[in-house]
Design an enzyme around this catalytic site. Structure first.
Site, mmCIF file in Angstrom:
data_model
loop_
_atom_site.group_PDB
_atom_site.id
_atom_site.type_symbol
_atom_site.label_atom_id
_atom_site.label_comp_id
_atom_site.label_asym_id
_atom_site.label_seq_id
_atom_site.Cartn_x
_atom_site.Cartn_y
_atom_site.Cartn_z
ATOM 1 N N HIS A 97 0.841 -1.193 0.000
ATOM 2 C CA HIS A 97 0.000 0.000 0.000
ATOM 3 C C HIS A 97 0.876 1.242 0.000
ATOM 4 O O HIS A 97 0.935 1.976 0.967
ATOM 5 C CB HIS A 97 -0.901 0.011 1.232
ATOM 6 C CG HIS A 97 -1.957 -1.031 1.179
ATOM 7 N ND1 HIS A 97 -2.852 -1.115 0.146
ATOM 8 C CD2 HIS A 97 -2.247 -2.040 2.017
ATOM 9 C CE1 HIS A 97 -3.650 -2.133 0.367
ATOM 10 N NE2 HIS A 97 -3.303 -2.718 1.485
ATOM 11 N N GLU A 100 -6.710 -9.533 3.797
ATOM 12 C CA GLU A 100 -6.069 -10.557 4.642
ATOM 13 C C GLU A 100 -7.132 -11.381 5.381
ATOM 14 O O GLU A 100 -7.018 -12.606 5.493
ATOM 15 C CB GLU A 100 -5.117 -9.892 5.645
ATOM 16 C CG GLU A 100 -4.335 -10.927 6.440
ATOM 17 C CD GLU A 100 -3.579 -10.331 7.609
ATOM 18 O OE1 GLU A 100 -2.894 -9.305 7.442
ATOM 19 O OE2 GLU A 100 -3.686 -10.910 8.711
ATOM 20 N N THR A 108 -3.206 -10.098 11.310
ATOM 21 C CA THR A 108 -1.850 -9.956 11.862
ATOM 22 C C THR A 108 -1.578 -8.569 12.459
ATOM 23 O O THR A 108 -0.743 -8.438 13.351
ATOM 24 C CB THR A 108 -0.801 -10.216 10.760
ATOM 25 O OG1 THR A 108 -1.119 -9.384 9.650
ATOM 26 C CG2 THR A 108 -0.787 -11.658 10.340
ATOM 27 N N SER A 168 4.770 -0.846 5.211
ATOM 28 C CA SER A 168 4.974 -0.803 3.768
ATOM 29 C C SER A 168 5.451 0.579 3.299
ATOM 30 O O SER A 168 5.283 0.926 2.131
ATOM 31 C CB SER A 168 3.680 -1.203 3.056
ATOM 32 O OG SER A 168 2.592 -0.466 3.574
HETATM 33 S S1 SF4 Z 1 5.703 -8.989 8.590
HETATM 34 FE FE1 SF4 Z 1 4.672 -7.340 7.450
HETATM 35 S S2 SF4 Z 1 3.487 -8.391 5.853
HETATM 36 FE FE2 SF4 Z 1 4.008 -9.908 7.432
HETATM 37 S S3 SF4 Z 1 2.266 -9.907 8.774
HETATM 38 FE FE3 SF4 Z 1 3.762 -8.497 9.638
HETATM 39 S S4 SF4 Z 1 3.141 -6.500 8.825
HETATM 40 FE FE4 SF4 Z 1 2.103 -8.047 7.575
#
Ligand code: SF4
Length: 279
Positions: free
Chosen positions: A41, A125, A162, A263
């Site tokens: 993103h 997700e 997550t 990100s």
């Molecule tokens: S490491 Fe990054 S992509 Fe993986 S769950 Fe955590 S925030 Fe999301």
């Protein structure tokens, strides 16, 4: 003199870094592929990939390329089947933390638990987690939503998106326990990188007059950091680029904190720091 503080960790998270590396590796091998949804993103990174011919598609049918990249958010099994049925190859950049959420949700359903997924309804997700749990699972974001359900005497299994805040998880579990279920099993599927970043943002926000969060406005983890910053700093702003900075935000500030979402390219955070220094 304005003091600017950055946390130790403001670069890409492990999952995003891995997805970008995979994409670049395939690009350098001359592979032709599209990404199912934005790879991350972040408008600048998406543009960079588009300039190299890598298109963002919304469904596998839209792709005219030989391969499709699945981003770190993951997808439900039906999407994987769809891509295969179209005769295309998959570049799987699903984050291992997200895969853990998939496996945990499926295991709970297969063991007969009534599944609760703590997260944002319709978030890609969450759709992926639900798909891997055989389409089962009720999505809730807080305890208030749990009150609408009848969990008395049920075996309740809980996982989360997550990026969920610990507060959401605790609130949901408390509300579940109030309903006298037969059993509650919680599998921690929060990502440790996210947790560290959220903690660092909280500690930094407590020390500063103004907190700047740099990241995509559609990014779930960036929005969580903004929520934390708003709660603990006298003023907090979420921006996608240094161009959105306003000098009046810093008029009375002595200390400014800056951080980026999982990100957000680290150079975007450093650019914001550079511009605030000039202000
Ligand atoms: S490491 Fe990054 S992509 Fe993986 S769950 Fe955590 S925030 Fe999301």
């Amino acid at each position: 003199m304005l003091k600017i503080i950055l946390p130790d960790e403001y670069n890409f998270c492990f999952g995003v870094e891995r997805a970008l590396e995979l994409a670049r590796e395939h690009m350098n091998n001359g592979d032709s592929f599209d990404t199912l949804g934005e790879i991350i993103h972040n408008p600048h990174v998406v543009k960079e990939f588009e300039e190299k011919g890598i298109k963002v598609i919304n469904s596998p049918e839209e792709s005219t390329k030989r391969k499709i990249l699945i981003r770190s958010h993951g997808v439900p099994p039906e999407t994987i089947e769809k891509i295969k049925s179209l005769g295309k190859e998959i570049i799987d950049a699903t984050c291992p933390f997200v895969k853990h959420a998939h496996d945990s949700a499926r295991k709970l359903v297969e063991e007969g638990y009534f599944l609760l997924i703590i997260g944002k309804k319709y978030h890609p997700e969450v759709i992926g987690i639900q798909g891997h749990a055989h389409g089962k699972g009720c999505v809730v974001i807080n305890g208030e939503e749990v009150e609408q359900l009848n969990l008395r005497g049920k075996k309740v299994g809980i996982v989360s998106q997550t990026t969920m805040l610990l507060w959401n998880v605790q609130d949901v579990i408390t509300a579940v326990l109030k309903q006298n279920p037969k059993e509650v099993r919680y599998i921690n599927t929060r990502c440790s990188t996210t947790e560290r970043r959220q903690n660092a943002t909280r500690e930094l926000a407590k020390k500063v007059d103004v907190m700047i969060i740099v990241g995509g406005k559609h990014s779930s983890n960036t929005n969580r950091l903004y929520e934390i910053a708003k709660e603990h700093a006298p003023a907090a702003y979420l921006i996608e680029s240094y161009e959105e900075l306003k000098p009046e935000w810093f008029e009375k500030a002595r200390i400014v904190g800056i951080t980026g979402g999982a990100s957000t390219p680290p150079q975007d955070v450093l650019k914001v720091k550079e511009i605030i220094e000039k202000i």
